[in-house]
Design a protein around this motif. Structure first.
Motif, PDB file in Angstrom:
ATOM      1  N   LYS B   2       0.838  -1.182   0.000  1.00  0.00           N
ATOM      2  CA  LYS B   2       0.000   0.000   0.000  1.00  0.00           C
ATOM      3  C   LYS B   2       0.877   1.236   0.000  1.00  0.00           C
ATOM      4  O   LYS B   2       1.980   1.247   0.534  1.00  0.00           O
ATOM      5  CB  LYS B   2      -0.903  -0.009   1.233  1.00  0.00           C
ATOM      6  N   GLU B   3       0.336   2.316  -0.594  1.00  0.00           N
ATOM      7  CA  GLU B   3       1.116   3.552  -0.689  1.00  0.00           C
ATOM      8  C   GLU B   3       1.331   4.190   0.678  1.00  0.00           C
ATOM      9  O   GLU B   3       2.383   4.766   0.949  1.00  0.00           O
ATOM     10  CB  GLU B   3       0.397   4.512  -1.624  1.00  0.00           C
ATOM     11  N   VAL B   4       0.329   4.117   1.533  1.00  0.00           N
ATOM     12  CA  VAL B   4       0.412   4.674   2.885  1.00  0.00           C
ATOM     13  C   VAL B   4      -0.142   3.622   3.840  1.00  0.00           C
ATOM     14  O   VAL B   4      -1.289   3.184   3.675  1.00  0.00           O
ATOM     15  CB  VAL B   4      -0.401   5.983   3.013  1.00  0.00           C
ATOM     16  N   ASN B  22       1.691   5.787  14.144  1.00  0.00           N
ATOM     17  CA  ASN B  22       2.744   5.622  13.151  1.00  0.00           C
ATOM     18  C   ASN B  22       2.204   5.409  11.748  1.00  0.00           C
ATOM     19  O   ASN B  22       1.083   4.902  11.569  1.00  0.00           O
ATOM     20  CB  ASN B  22       3.615   4.423  13.542  1.00  0.00           C
ATOM     21  N   CYS B  23       3.045   5.755  10.778  1.00  0.00           N
ATOM     22  CA  CYS B  23       2.642   5.669   9.378  1.00  0.00           C
ATOM     23  C   CYS B  23       3.890   5.467   8.526  1.00  0.00           C
ATOM     24  O   CYS B  23       4.925   6.100   8.786  1.00  0.00           O
ATOM     25  CB  CYS B  23       1.933   6.987   9.000  1.00  0.00           C
ATOM     26  N   THR B  24       3.819   4.575   7.555  1.00  0.00           N
ATOM     27  CA  THR B  24       4.903   4.442   6.590  1.00  0.00           C
ATOM     28  C   THR B  24       4.340   4.674   5.192  1.00  0.00           C
ATOM     29  O   THR B  24       3.150   4.466   4.946  1.00  0.00           O
ATOM     30  CB  THR B  24       5.552   3.056   6.649  1.00  0.00           C
ATOM     31  N   TYR B  25       5.217   5.127   4.283  1.00  0.00           N
ATOM     32  CA  TYR B  25       4.780   5.408   2.925  1.00  0.00           C
ATOM     33  C   TYR B  25       5.782   4.823   1.937  1.00  0.00           C
ATOM     34  O   TYR B  25       6.946   4.611   2.267  1.00  0.00           O
ATOM     35  CB  TYR B  25       4.601   6.918   2.709  1.00  0.00           C
ATOM     36  N   GLY B 101      -3.883   6.904   4.345  1.00  0.00           N
ATOM     37  CA  GLY B 101      -3.858   5.572   4.914  1.00  0.00           C
ATOM     38  C   GLY B 101      -5.243   5.180   5.397  1.00  0.00           C
ATOM     39  O   GLY B 101      -6.199   5.960   5.304  1.00  0.00           O
ATOM     40  N   THR B 102      -5.354   3.970   5.939  1.00  0.00           N
ATOM     41  CA  THR B 102      -6.655   3.487   6.399  1.00  0.00           C
ATOM     42  C   THR B 102      -7.052   4.062   7.744  1.00  0.00           C
ATOM     43  O   THR B 102      -8.204   3.964   8.144  1.00  0.00           O
ATOM     44  CB  THR B 102      -6.662   1.952   6.495  1.00  0.00           C
ATOM     45  N   GLY B 103      -6.079   4.683   8.437  1.00  0.00           N
ATOM     46  CA  GLY B 103      -6.389   5.309   9.712  1.00  0.00           C
ATOM     47  C   GLY B 103      -6.136   4.402  10.896  1.00  0.00           C
ATOM     48  O   GLY B 103      -6.234   3.166  10.794  1.00  0.00           O
ATOM     49  N   THR B 104      -5.783   5.012  12.025  1.00  0.00           N
ATOM     50  CA  THR B 104      -5.629   4.308  13.298  1.00  0.00           C
ATOM     51  C   THR B 104      -6.671   4.840  14.259  1.00  0.00           C
ATOM     52  O   THR B 104      -6.762   6.050  14.489  1.00  0.00           O
ATOM     53  CB  THR B 104      -4.230   4.523  13.899  1.00  0.00           C
TER      54      THR B 104
END
Lengths: 114, 110
Positions: B2-4, B22-25, B101-104
């Motif tokens: 996934k992109e994000v 946290n988030c990765t791209y 992203g899908t969200g936390t």
């Protein structure tokens, strides 16, 4: 209130019908975005406009979806021959063309296809 | 890939604690990074943005960016029950398309 305005807030339609949504961006914003969001997912990019020009359209978007932004002001998103899988929240956002893409969202249009 | 990417959670923290999201791209050309907060039934609201490596603080919120690791984080200090919401990481990939992203989902327990 000079925020992003979307109409209608809710739309219930039968499968196969066409629907059209409207978005009025913040007046000085020249970029306008459409996103779709389903429960538990993040907003999914559909398309965006710089003034009246549609600069990008998601390749996931079928030909049943079309968007316009005549005169670079409000925008419409039309879905033809709706399917149950089209049920989602359709979000419009606008931003200033400063290169940093801070998006301001409207309240969204909740579409339910029966 | 996934992109994000974000962990969907829920992340539960006690009131007054620090929440770390946290988030990765995937796109190394990404230029700007955003955190949006979304309450249930509402639309996303921008709370933080960051463009350069390092930390950016705004009140109880700190955004951290590490471009080499393609990693963005959001710290919320002194978490309050009103912080309970879904936090969306968003990335501008350099051609104006902003990907989320899908969200936390964050739950702050009183």
């Amino acid at each position: 209130d000079t925020g992003v305005s979307q109409d209608p807030r809710h739309k219930i339609t039968k499968r196969g019908q066409n629907v059209t949504f409207r978005c009025d961006p913040i007046s000085e914003h020249n970029r306008l975005y459409w996103y779709r969001q389903t429960l538990g997912q993040g907003p999914e990019f559909l398309t965006y406009f710089q003034n009246e020009a549609q600069l990008e359209k998601s390749r996931l978007l079928s030909d049943r979806f079309s968007a316009e932004r005549p005169k670079g002001s409000f925008s419409t998103l039309e879905i033809q021959r709706t399917e149950q899988g089209d049920s989602a929240m359709y979000l419009c956002a606008s931003s200033l063309d400063t290169g940093n893409e801070k998006l301001f969202f409207g309240s969204g249009t909740q579409l339910s296809v029966l | 890939q996934k992109e994000v990417e974000q962990n969907s959670g829920p992340l539960s923290v006690p009131e007054g604690a620090i929440a770390s999201l946290n988030c990765t791209y995937s796109d190394r050309g990404s230029q700007s990074f955003f955190w949006y907060r979304q309450y249930s039934g509402k639309s996303p609201e921008l709370i933080m943005f960051i463009y350069s490596n390092g930390d950016k603080e705004d009140g109880r919120f700190t955004a951290q960016l590490n471009k080499a690791s393609q990693y963005v984080s959001l710290l919320i200090r002194d978490s309050q029950p009103s912080d309970s919401a879904t936090y969306l990481c968003a990335v501008n990939q350099g051609y104006q398309k902003v990907t989320f992203g899908t969200g936390t989902k964050l739950q702050v327990i009183p």
